[in-house]
Design a protein around this motif. Structure first.
Motif, PDB file in Angstrom:
ATOM      1  N   ASP A  63      -6.479   7.246  -2.530  1.00 45.73           N
ATOM      2  CA  ASP A  63      -5.115   7.426  -3.054  1.00 45.73           C
ATOM      3  C   ASP A  63      -4.072   7.451  -1.936  1.00 45.73           C
ATOM      4  O   ASP A  63      -3.068   6.729  -1.983  1.00 45.73           O
ATOM      5  CB  ASP A  63      -5.036   8.723  -3.863  1.00 45.73           C
ATOM      6  CG  ASP A  63      -5.925   8.688  -5.093  1.00 45.73           C
ATOM      7  OD1 ASP A  63      -6.361   7.580  -5.456  1.00 45.73           O
ATOM      8  OD2 ASP A  63      -6.204   9.744  -5.664  1.00 45.73           O
ATOM      9  N   ASP A  66      -4.276   4.140   0.320  1.00 43.34           N
ATOM     10  CA  ASP A  66      -3.802   3.016  -0.485  1.00 43.34           C
ATOM     11  C   ASP A  66      -2.291   3.080  -0.690  1.00 43.34           C
ATOM     12  O   ASP A  66      -1.609   2.031  -0.721  1.00 43.34           O
ATOM     13  CB  ASP A  66      -4.500   3.001  -1.846  1.00 43.34           C
ATOM     14  CG  ASP A  66      -5.947   2.545  -1.745  1.00 43.34           C
ATOM     15  OD1 ASP A  66      -6.332   2.034  -0.672  1.00 43.34           O
ATOM     16  OD2 ASP A  66      -6.697   2.716  -2.736  1.00 43.34           O
ATOM     17  N   THR A  67      -1.773   4.268  -0.843  1.00 42.90           N
ATOM     18  CA  THR A  67      -0.323   4.422  -0.992  1.00 42.90           C
ATOM     19  C   THR A  67       0.399   3.926   0.248  1.00 42.90           C
ATOM     20  O   THR A  67       1.403   3.207   0.168  1.00 42.90           O
ATOM     21  CB  THR A  67       0.032   5.897  -1.255  1.00 42.90           C
ATOM     22  OG1 THR A  67      -0.583   6.328  -2.467  1.00 42.90           O
ATOM     23  CG2 THR A  67       1.541   6.072  -1.376  1.00 42.90           C
ATOM     24  N   ASN A  70      -0.083   0.006   0.391  1.00 46.41           N
ATOM     25  CA  ASN A  70       0.688  -0.697  -0.644  1.00 46.41           C
ATOM     26  C   ASN A  70       2.192  -0.602  -0.382  1.00 46.41           C
ATOM     27  O   ASN A  70       2.934  -1.551  -0.665  1.00 46.41           O
ATOM     28  CB  ASN A  70       0.366  -0.127  -2.026  1.00 46.41           C
ATOM     29  CG  ASN A  70      -1.038  -0.488  -2.474  1.00 46.41           C
ATOM     30  OD1 ASN A  70      -1.594  -1.520  -2.077  1.00 46.41           O
ATOM     31  ND2 ASN A  70      -1.634   0.356  -3.304  1.00 46.41           N
ATOM     32  N   LEU A  76       4.534  -1.351  -3.490  1.00 40.35           N
ATOM     33  CA  LEU A  76       5.129  -0.143  -4.060  1.00 40.35           C
ATOM     34  C   LEU A  76       6.547   0.022  -3.536  1.00 40.35           C
ATOM     35  O   LEU A  76       6.842  -0.339  -2.389  1.00 40.35           O
ATOM     36  CB  LEU A  76       4.321   1.103  -3.693  1.00 40.35           C
ATOM     37  CG  LEU A  76       2.920   1.265  -4.274  1.00 40.35           C
ATOM     38  CD1 LEU A  76       2.250   2.514  -3.703  1.00 40.35           C
ATOM     39  CD2 LEU A  76       2.954   1.356  -5.798  1.00 40.35           C
ATOM     40  N   GLU A  80       8.049   4.908  -6.029  1.00 42.64           N
ATOM     41  CA  GLU A  80       6.678   4.850  -6.535  1.00 42.64           C
ATOM     42  C   GLU A  80       5.698   5.448  -5.522  1.00 42.64           C
ATOM     43  O   GLU A  80       4.750   6.155  -5.893  1.00 42.64           O
ATOM     44  CB  GLU A  80       6.295   3.409  -6.851  1.00 42.64           C
ATOM     45  CG  GLU A  80       7.028   2.819  -8.049  1.00 42.64           C
ATOM     46  CD  GLU A  80       6.756   1.336  -8.215  1.00 42.64           C
ATOM     47  OE1 GLU A  80       6.981   0.815  -9.319  1.00 42.64           O
ATOM     48  OE2 GLU A  80       6.320   0.693  -7.240  1.00 42.64           O
ATOM     49  N   ALA A  81       5.934   5.151  -4.256  1.00 42.15           N
ATOM     50  CA  ALA A  81       5.073   5.709  -3.210  1.00 42.15           C
ATOM     51  C   ALA A  81       5.173   7.230  -3.168  1.00 42.15           C
ATOM     52  O   ALA A  81       4.169   7.928  -2.960  1.00 42.15           O
ATOM     53  CB  ALA A  81       5.455   5.123  -1.857  1.00 42.15           C
ATOM     54  N   THR A  83       5.797   9.176  -5.688  1.00 43.75           N
ATOM     55  CA  THR A  83       5.041   9.682  -6.839  1.00 43.75           C
ATOM     56  C   THR A  83       3.548   9.648  -6.569  1.00 43.75           C
ATOM     57  O   THR A  83       2.826  10.619  -6.854  1.00 43.75           O
ATOM     58  CB  THR A  83       5.355   8.847  -8.087  1.00 43.75           C
ATOM     59  OG1 THR A  83       6.762   8.895  -8.352  1.00 43.75           O
ATOM     60  CG2 THR A  83       4.600   9.386  -9.296  1.00 43.75           C
ATOM     61  N   ARG A  84       3.067   8.552  -5.997  1.00 42.95           N
ATOM     62  CA  ARG A  84       1.638   8.443  -5.661  1.00 42.95           C
ATOM     63  C   ARG A  84       1.242   9.497  -4.633  1.00 42.95           C
ATOM     64  O   ARG A  84       0.144  10.076  -4.709  1.00 42.95           O
ATOM     65  CB  ARG A  84       1.352   7.044  -5.112  1.00 42.95           C
ATOM     66  CG  ARG A  84       1.556   5.915  -6.102  1.00 42.95           C
ATOM     67  CD  ARG A  84       0.394   5.787  -7.068  1.00 42.95           C
ATOM     68  NE  ARG A  84       0.530   4.634  -7.925  1.00 42.95           N
ATOM     69  CZ  ARG A  84       0.103   3.414  -7.619  1.00 42.95           C
ATOM     70  NH1 ARG A  84      -0.486   3.192  -6.460  1.00 42.95           N
ATOM     71  NH2 ARG A  84       0.251   2.409  -8.475  1.00 42.95           N
ATOM     72  N   PHE A  87       0.762  12.843  -6.266  1.00 43.53           N
ATOM     73  CA  PHE A  87      -0.522  12.911  -6.974  1.00 43.53           C
ATOM     74  C   PHE A  87      -1.677  13.099  -5.990  1.00 43.53           C
ATOM     75  O   PHE A  87      -2.581  13.901  -6.221  1.00 43.53           O
ATOM     76  CB  PHE A  87      -0.743  11.646  -7.805  1.00 43.53           C
ATOM     77  CG  PHE A  87       0.007  11.629  -9.104  1.00 43.53           C
ATOM     78  CD1 PHE A  87      -0.050  12.706  -9.973  1.00 43.53           C
ATOM     79  CD2 PHE A  87       0.785  10.536  -9.468  1.00 43.53           C
ATOM     80  CE1 PHE A  87       0.634  12.703 -11.181  1.00 43.53           C
ATOM     81  CE2 PHE A  87       1.487  10.522 -10.669  1.00 43.53           C
ATOM     82  CZ  PHE A  87       1.418  11.609 -11.525  1.00 43.53           C
ATOM     83  N   ALA A  88      -1.653  12.332  -4.910  1.00 42.43           N
ATOM     84  CA  ALA A  88      -2.724  12.443  -3.915  1.00 42.43           C
ATOM     85  C   ALA A  88      -2.755  13.831  -3.291  1.00 42.43           C
ATOM     86  O   ALA A  88      -3.826  14.434  -3.104  1.00 42.43           O
ATOM     87  CB  ALA A  88      -2.535  11.386  -2.832  1.00 42.43           C
TER      88      ALA A  88
END
Length: 220
Positions: A63, A66-67, A70, A76, A80-81, A83-84, A87-88
């Motif tokens: 996660d 990859d964030t 990306n 991303l 969006e990054a 938000t990711r 979460f991570a």
């Protein structure tokens, strides 16, 4: 051999011998069940520990990384990054807390010496990405994506993977010892049955003859 004993006493001896044999077999069976239960408990614990370590590694290795990749590749947006990343970070914190809460005192001491020293590096890396996102600094993002992120999390990932490998080794040892113990218990139980049948048969024949022989003599 039994001529001085009454018939009832002879039968009591026969029953007592059989009862002792059954008791011995029962004790072996109970021991096998207890050791099997303990082995299963230890195996479950080792597997659970390895699984929780996987839950810790996954948010970091996939996660989070990859964030970064990306975002660097343009897959991303900055929002969006972010938000990711949230979460991570949340998954990592929850996984770490669950892992720590499941450990005994000795295991916690081991984890504190092996994993915890690198925990700050992971959190610093996440904070670094957060700072890059806040400032939308593409230059820092490029440097971070091309080497900084992996260098920051590598010690923690390596230590966690080494701990997982150790837990897998523990699981394999538990399985091997459990199988060897089961074989030993099976052999002992089978031997006890054979010896018990043999002793009971011989004793039964001797007692039978000690009862029938005088009766035949009297009858004659």
């Amino acid at each position: 051999m039994f001529s001085r004993l009454k018939i009832g006493q002879r039968l009591i001896i026969l029953i007592a011998v059989q009862a002792i044999i059954l008791l011995f077999v029962g004790i072996i069976s109970i021991y096998g069940l207890r050791t099997g239960t303990e082995s299963t408990r230890e195996l479950d614990k080792a597997v659970a520990t390895s699984t929780r370590l996987g839950y810790i590694i996954e948010p970091v290795r996939t996660d989070f990384v990859d964030t970064v990749n990306n975002l660097y590749n343009g897959a991303l947006t900055w929002s969006e990054a972010e938000t990711r990343l949230d979460f991570a970070r949340q998954d990592f914190e929850l996984g770490w807390t669950a892992f720590i809460d499941s450990l005994s005192a000795d295991e916690l001491e081991f984890v504190n010496s092996i994993l915890k020293p690198y925990l700050g590096d992971v959190k610093d890396a996440m904070n670094t990405l957060q700072s890059i996102i806040d400032t939308e600094d593409t230059a820092r993002l490029e440097a971070f994506a091309l080497g900084g992120v992996r260098a920051a999390i590598a010690p923690f990932i390596s230590s966690a993977q080494a701990s997982m490998a150790e837990q897998n080794l523990v699981s394999n040892n538990i399985l091997y010892e459990s199988r060897q113990r089961e074989k030993s218990i099976l052999v002992i139980t089978a031997a006890a049955f054979v010896v018990g049948i043999f002793v009971s048969s011989v004793l039964g024949i001797l007692i039978f003859q000690s009862i029938v022989t005088p009766i035949r003599a009297i009858s004659n």
